[in-house]
Design a protein around this motif. Structure first.
Motif, PDB file in Angstrom:
ATOM      1  N   ILE A  17     -18.570 -20.145  13.223  1.00 64.00           N
ATOM      2  CA  ILE A  17     -19.808 -19.488  12.798  1.00 64.00           C
ATOM      3  C   ILE A  17     -19.655 -17.982  12.964  1.00 64.00           C
ATOM      4  O   ILE A  17     -20.062 -17.204  12.087  1.00 64.00           O
ATOM      5  CB  ILE A  17     -21.021 -20.016  13.588  1.00 64.00           C
ATOM      6  N   ASN A  18     -19.068 -17.558  14.071  1.00 58.00           N
ATOM      7  CA  ASN A  18     -18.862 -16.122  14.286  1.00 58.00           C
ATOM      8  C   ASN A  18     -17.951 -15.517  13.219  1.00 58.00           C
ATOM      9  O   ASN A  18     -18.190 -14.403  12.749  1.00 58.00           O
ATOM     10  CB  ASN A  18     -18.311 -15.854  15.684  1.00 58.00           C
ATOM     11  N   LYS A  19     -16.914 -16.241  12.819  1.00 63.86           N
ATOM     12  CA  LYS A  19     -16.028 -15.760  11.756  1.00 63.86           C
ATOM     13  C   LYS A  19     -16.791 -15.629  10.444  1.00 63.86           C
ATOM     14  O   LYS A  19     -16.608 -14.664   9.697  1.00 63.86           O
ATOM     15  CB  LYS A  19     -14.842 -16.706  11.586  1.00 63.86           C
ATOM     16  N   LEU A  20     -17.647 -16.620  10.147  1.00 64.38           N
ATOM     17  CA  LEU A  20     -18.449 -16.565   8.923  1.00 64.38           C
ATOM     18  C   LEU A  20     -19.453 -15.421   8.968  1.00 64.38           C
ATOM     19  O   LEU A  20     -19.689 -14.754   7.954  1.00 64.38           O
ATOM     20  CB  LEU A  20     -19.170 -17.899   8.699  1.00 64.38           C
ATOM     21  N   ARG A  21     -20.029 -15.186  10.133  1.00 67.11           N
ATOM     22  CA  ARG A  21     -20.964 -14.053  10.284  1.00 67.11           C
ATOM     23  C   ARG A  21     -20.272 -12.737   9.965  1.00 67.11           C
ATOM     24  O   ARG A  21     -20.835 -11.881   9.285  1.00 67.11           O
ATOM     25  CB  ARG A  21     -21.526 -14.029  11.707  1.00 67.11           C
ATOM     26  N   GLU A  22     -19.069 -12.578  10.482  1.00 66.54           N
ATOM     27  CA  GLU A  22     -18.314 -11.346  10.211  1.00 66.54           C
ATOM     28  C   GLU A  22     -17.971 -11.242   8.727  1.00 66.54           C
ATOM     29  O   GLU A  22     -18.122 -10.189   8.121  1.00 66.54           O
ATOM     30  CB  GLU A  22     -17.036 -11.312  11.040  1.00 66.54           C
ATOM     31  N   TYR A  23     -17.504 -12.333   8.163  1.00 65.25           N
ATOM     32  CA  TYR A  23     -17.087 -12.318   6.759  1.00 65.25           C
ATOM     33  C   TYR A  23     -18.253 -11.969   5.835  1.00 65.25           C
ATOM     34  O   TYR A  23     -18.119 -11.150   4.928  1.00 65.25           O
ATOM     35  CB  TYR A  23     -16.476 -13.666   6.376  1.00 65.25           C
ATOM     36  N   PHE A  24     -19.387 -12.631   6.044  1.00 64.07           N
ATOM     37  CA  PHE A  24     -20.540 -12.429   5.165  1.00 64.07           C
ATOM     38  C   PHE A  24     -21.440 -11.282   5.600  1.00 64.07           C
ATOM     39  O   PHE A  24     -22.394 -10.946   4.898  1.00 64.07           O
ATOM     40  CB  PHE A  24     -21.369 -13.720   5.071  1.00 64.07           C
ATOM     41  N   GLU A  25     -21.150 -10.704   6.763  1.00 62.30           N
ATOM     42  CA  GLU A  25     -21.969  -9.616   7.305  1.00 62.30           C
ATOM     43  C   GLU A  25     -23.445 -10.020   7.352  1.00 62.30           C
ATOM     44  O   GLU A  25     -24.334  -9.306   6.910  1.00 62.30           O
ATOM     45  CB  GLU A  25     -21.772  -8.335   6.499  1.00 62.30           C
ATOM     46  N   ASP A  26     -23.668 -11.219   7.901  1.00 66.19           N
ATOM     47  CA  ASP A  26     -25.020 -11.766   8.035  1.00 66.19           C
ATOM     48  C   ASP A  26     -25.038 -12.668   9.259  1.00 66.19           C
ATOM     49  O   ASP A  26     -24.047 -13.329   9.571  1.00 66.19           O
ATOM     50  CB  ASP A  26     -25.389 -12.579   6.784  1.00 66.19           C
ATOM     51  N   GLU A  27     -26.164 -12.729   9.947  1.00 63.72           N
ATOM     52  CA  GLU A  27     -26.283 -13.594  11.134  1.00 63.72           C
ATOM     53  C   GLU A  27     -26.128 -15.071  10.794  1.00 63.72           C
ATOM     54  O   GLU A  27     -25.676 -15.857  11.613  1.00 63.72           O
ATOM     55  CB  GLU A  27     -27.642 -13.382  11.818  1.00 63.72           C
TER      56      GLU A  27
END
Length: 83
Positions: A22-32
């Motif tokens: 989830i943290n990787k996806l947050r960084e990738y999409f620049e969204d919480e």
């Protein structure tokens, strides 16, 4: 599933692994993507729109994969050995 433990069970990975991804996806999409609440997690508007976009694609992929490799024990020829 809006619950880390249930999500990890469905994905067959540990809760910390779900959290890391989830943290990787947050960084990738620049969204919480997910916001912790008293009842688990809520999704952000971006995560909701992403879910709406990819769900039909994932369902089509699932149907294609399931229909391609269905296991039918009645058609099995040979011997199965369990050790």
């Amino acid at each position: 599933h809006r619950n880390l433990k249930r999500s990890s069970e469905v994905l067959f990975i540990s809760p910390p692994a779900v959290s890391q991804n989830i943290n990787k996806l947050r960084e990738y999409f620049e969204d919480e993507l997910f916001i912790k609440t008293t009842k688990g997690f809520d999704v952000t508007p971006f995560a909701d729109s992403l879910f709406e976009s990819v769900t039909p694609i994932l369902e089509q992929l699932s149907v294609a994969l399931d229909s391609h490799n269905q296991f039918d024990p009645a058609k099995l020829e040979g011997t199965i050995t369990i050790e």
